[in-house]
Write an enzyme that holds these catalytic residues in place. Structure first.
Site, PDB file in Angstrom:
ATOM      1  CE  LYS A  13      -2.144  -1.122   3.860  1.00  0.00           C
ATOM      2  NZ  LYS A  13      -1.464  -2.389   4.172  1.00  0.00           N
ATOM      3  NE  ARG A  88      -5.068  -1.331   9.857  1.00  0.00           N
ATOM      4  CZ  ARG A  88      -3.961  -0.883   9.254  1.00  0.00           C
ATOM      5  NH1 ARG A  88      -3.926   0.280   8.701  1.00  0.00           N
ATOM      6  NH2 ARG A  88      -2.913  -1.647   9.232  1.00  0.00           N
ATOM      7  NE  ARG A 127       7.456  -2.274   6.281  1.00  0.00           N
ATOM      8  CZ  ARG A 127       6.134  -2.386   6.297  1.00  0.00           C
ATOM      9  NH1 ARG A 127       5.406  -1.765   5.396  1.00  0.00           N
ATOM     10  NH2 ARG A 127       5.544  -3.107   7.210  1.00  0.00           N
ATOM     11  NE  ARG A 160       5.654  -0.365  10.135  1.00  0.00           N
ATOM     12  CZ  ARG A 160       4.550  -0.467   9.397  1.00  0.00           C
ATOM     13  NH1 ARG A 160       4.471   0.151   8.232  1.00  0.00           N
ATOM     14  NH2 ARG A 160       3.535  -1.183   9.802  1.00  0.00           N
ATOM     15  NE  ARG A 171       1.682  -4.948  11.049  1.00  0.00           N
ATOM     16  CZ  ARG A 171       2.814  -4.792  10.351  1.00  0.00           C
ATOM     17  NH1 ARG A 171       3.965  -5.241  10.839  1.00  0.00           N
ATOM     18  NH2 ARG A 171       2.800  -4.188   9.197  1.00  0.00           N
TER      19      ARG A 171
HETATM   20  P1  AP5 Z   1       4.715  -1.567   1.905  1.00  0.00           P
HETATM   21  O1  AP5 Z   1       4.371  -0.792   0.679  1.00  0.00           O
HETATM   22  O2  AP5 Z   1       5.438  -0.860   2.981  1.00  0.00           O
HETATM   23  O3  AP5 Z   1       3.422  -2.346   2.446  1.00  0.00           O
HETATM   24  P2  AP5 Z   1       2.110  -1.820   3.177  1.00  0.00           P
HETATM   25  O4  AP5 Z   1       0.942  -2.463   2.516  1.00  0.00           O
HETATM   26  O5  AP5 Z   1       2.121  -0.340   3.279  1.00  0.00           O
HETATM   27  O6  AP5 Z   1       2.306  -2.534   4.573  1.00  0.00           O
HETATM   28  P3  AP5 Z   1       2.171  -1.978   6.066  1.00  0.00           P
HETATM   29  O7  AP5 Z   1       2.920  -2.937   6.912  1.00  0.00           O
HETATM   30  O8  AP5 Z   1       2.559  -0.530   6.135  1.00  0.00           O
HETATM   31  O9  AP5 Z   1       0.660  -2.134   6.297  1.00  0.00           O
HETATM   32  P4  AP5 Z   1      -0.051  -2.119   7.644  1.00  0.00           P
HETATM   33  O10 AP5 Z   1      -1.434  -1.913   7.211  1.00  0.00           O
HETATM   34  O11 AP5 Z   1       0.201  -3.282   8.503  1.00  0.00           O
HETATM   35  O12 AP5 Z   1       0.653  -0.903   8.453  1.00  0.00           O
HETATM   36  P5  AP5 Z   1       0.177   0.569   8.815  1.00  0.00           P
HETATM   37  O13 AP5 Z   1       1.366   1.417   8.907  1.00  0.00           O
HETATM   38  O14 AP5 Z   1      -0.948   0.983   7.965  1.00  0.00           O
HETATM   39  O15 AP5 Z   1       5.587  -2.842   1.408  1.00  0.00           O
HETATM   40  C1  AP5 Z   1       6.079  -3.791   2.334  1.00  0.00           C
HETATM   41  C2  AP5 Z   1       7.461  -4.281   1.888  1.00  0.00           C
HETATM   42  O16 AP5 Z   1       7.337  -5.025   0.672  1.00  0.00           O
HETATM   43  C3  AP5 Z   1       8.457  -3.145   1.583  1.00  0.00           C
HETATM   44  O17 AP5 Z   1       9.727  -3.545   1.995  1.00  0.00           O
HETATM   45  C4  AP5 Z   1       8.400  -2.995   0.055  1.00  0.00           C
HETATM   46  O18 AP5 Z   1       9.612  -2.515  -0.468  1.00  0.00           O
HETATM   47  C5  AP5 Z   1       8.089  -4.419  -0.391  1.00  0.00           C
HETATM   48  N1  AP5 Z   1       7.255  -4.474  -1.595  1.00  0.00           N
HETATM   49  C6  AP5 Z   1       6.192  -3.658  -1.893  1.00  0.00           C
HETATM   50  N2  AP5 Z   1       5.631  -4.015  -3.070  1.00  0.00           N
HETATM   51  C7  AP5 Z   1       6.343  -5.103  -3.516  1.00  0.00           C
HETATM   52  C8  AP5 Z   1       6.238  -5.927  -4.679  1.00  0.00           C
HETATM   53  N3  AP5 Z   1       5.293  -5.726  -5.601  1.00  0.00           N
HETATM   54  N4  AP5 Z   1       7.123  -6.947  -4.807  1.00  0.00           N
HETATM   55  C9  AP5 Z   1       8.091  -7.164  -3.859  1.00  0.00           C
HETATM   56  N5  AP5 Z   1       8.237  -6.413  -2.743  1.00  0.00           N
HETATM   57  C10 AP5 Z   1       7.373  -5.396  -2.570  1.00  0.00           C
HETATM   58  O19 AP5 Z   1      -0.406   0.346  10.294  1.00  0.00           O
HETATM   59  C11 AP5 Z   1       0.449   0.031  11.360  1.00  0.00           C
HETATM   60  C12 AP5 Z   1      -0.351  -0.053  12.652  1.00  0.00           C
HETATM   61  O20 AP5 Z   1      -0.945   1.231  12.942  1.00  0.00           O
HETATM   62  C13 AP5 Z   1      -1.523  -1.043  12.659  1.00  0.00           C
HETATM   63  O21 AP5 Z   1      -1.100  -2.354  12.984  1.00  0.00           O
HETATM   64  C14 AP5 Z   1      -2.413  -0.428  13.755  1.00  0.00           C
HETATM   65  O22 AP5 Z   1      -1.917  -0.723  15.039  1.00  0.00           O
HETATM   66  C15 AP5 Z   1      -2.238   1.069  13.523  1.00  0.00           C
HETATM   67  N6  AP5 Z   1      -3.247   1.597  12.578  1.00  0.00           N
HETATM   68  C16 AP5 Z   1      -2.993   2.181  11.370  1.00  0.00           C
HETATM   69  N7  AP5 Z   1      -4.144   2.544  10.776  1.00  0.00           N
HETATM   70  C17 AP5 Z   1      -5.151   2.180  11.603  1.00  0.00           C
HETATM   71  C18 AP5 Z   1      -6.561   2.259  11.538  1.00  0.00           C
HETATM   72  N8  AP5 Z   1      -7.192   2.789  10.470  1.00  0.00           N
HETATM   73  N9  AP5 Z   1      -7.284   1.758  12.578  1.00  0.00           N
HETATM   74  C19 AP5 Z   1      -6.681   1.250  13.667  1.00  0.00           C
HETATM   75  N10 AP5 Z   1      -5.349   1.117  13.801  1.00  0.00           N
HETATM   76  C20 AP5 Z   1      -4.575   1.584  12.768  1.00  0.00           C
HETATM   77 MG    MG Z   2       2.241   1.035   4.875  1.00  0.00          MG
END
Ligand code: AP5
Ligand code: MG
Length: 215
Positions: A13, A88, A127, A160, A171
């Site tokens: 994402k 979410r 990552r 992270r 997660r």
């Molecule tokens: P990346 O693009 O970083 O993936 P992502 O989908 O953004 O993954 P996240 O881990 O950020 O998602 P998340 O939803 O768990 O975390 P968030 O920060 O939102 O890519 C991942 C890796 O793969 C990278 O190394 C990249 O280079 C590689 N990659 C990407 N595309 C690729 C491809 N095509 N091929 C190969 N490699 C690839 O949330 C974190 C925490 O915050 C949650 O757990 C929760 O506690 C809290 N939180 C956030 N939002 C909310 C909400 N709305 N409600 C409640 N709690 C929330």
């Molecule tokens: Mg992300």
């Protein structure tokens, strides 16, 4: 363009968001990034969120919803926005619908990046992120030119706190239980654009743009 990016942890994402917001000149609103910058600054919100994030659990709906509602009123959202990681839960999605309709606005598309759990753990664990500009790398799939150093600004990269195997597994389970139901929620509203998240970063981006512009 008013967009949502949906998908499990590590689906790509954030990676796709950076390219999409450049193309459409809209702000990238990542609730995860907002929490992480609050943790870095040691704010009360950051302290509250950290307890949930380190366990891989969701921050309570009322906390997240009020942050996003406020963010949507900023001037830079006038031409649209890209929400990454919000909503979410069905509660969050309903709160967003209510807020947008009170502003007289509608969502254009919900981009759903699909990827099987088996590849997500490897992606998250490998990552690395730039301390300064937030650029995202992967030690194997998208490495920087020099190990541990950002290509853009030469700053060091970090991992992270929630990118350890056990927390990533939690997660993913939380996603399956609480967030996956949103796919049907937005399917019913005919907003879903399904994207195969197992392809290369560039191919995924091209598929997203094609899907947004031709459907
Ligand atoms: P990346 O693009 O970083 O993936 P992502 O989908 O953004 O993954 P996240 O881990 O950020 O998602 P998340 O939803 O768990 O975390 P968030 O920060 O939102 O890519 C991942 C890796 O793969 C990278 O190394 C990249 O280079 C590689 N990659 C990407 N595309 C690729 C491809 N095509 N091929 C190969 N490699 C690839 O949330 C974190 C925490 O915050 C949650 O757990 C929760 O506690 C809290 N939180 C956030 N939002 C909310 C909400 N709305 N409600 C409640 N709690 C929330
Ligand atoms: Mg992300």
């Amino acid at each position: 363009m008013r967009l949502i990016l949906l998908g499990p942890p590590g689906a790509g994402k954030g990676t796709q968001a950076s390219a999409i917001v450049k193309k459409y000149n809209i702000p990238h609103i990542s609730t995860g990034d907002i929490f992480r910058s609050n943790i870095k600054e040691g704010t009360e919100l950051g302290m509250k969120a950290k307890g949930y994030m380190d366990k891989g659990l969701l921050v309570p709906d009322e906390v997240v919803v009020s942050i996003v509602k406020d963010r949507l009123t900023h001037d830079d959202c006038a031409n649209g926005f890209l929400l990454d990681g919000f909503p979410r839960t069905v509660n969050q999605a309903e709160a967003l619908d209510a807020e947008l309709s009170s502003m007289g606005l509608k969502l254009d598309r919900v981009i759903n990046i699909e990827a099987d759990s088996s590849i997500l753990i490897e992606r998250a664990i490998g990552r690395r992120i730039c301390k300064e500009c937030g650029a995202t790398y992967h030690i194997k799939f998208n490495p920087p030119k020099v190990e541990g150093i950002c290509d853009n600004d030469g700053s060091s990269l970090y991992q992270r706190d929630d990118d350890i195997e056990e927390t990533v597994a939690t997660r993913i389970n939380v996603y399956l239980e609480q967030t996956q139901p949103l796919i049907d929620y937005y399917k019913e509203k005919k907003l879903i654009l399904n994207i195969d998240g197992t392809e290369s970063i560039d191919d995924i981006f091209n598929n997203i743009i094609e899907g947004l512009e031709n459907n």
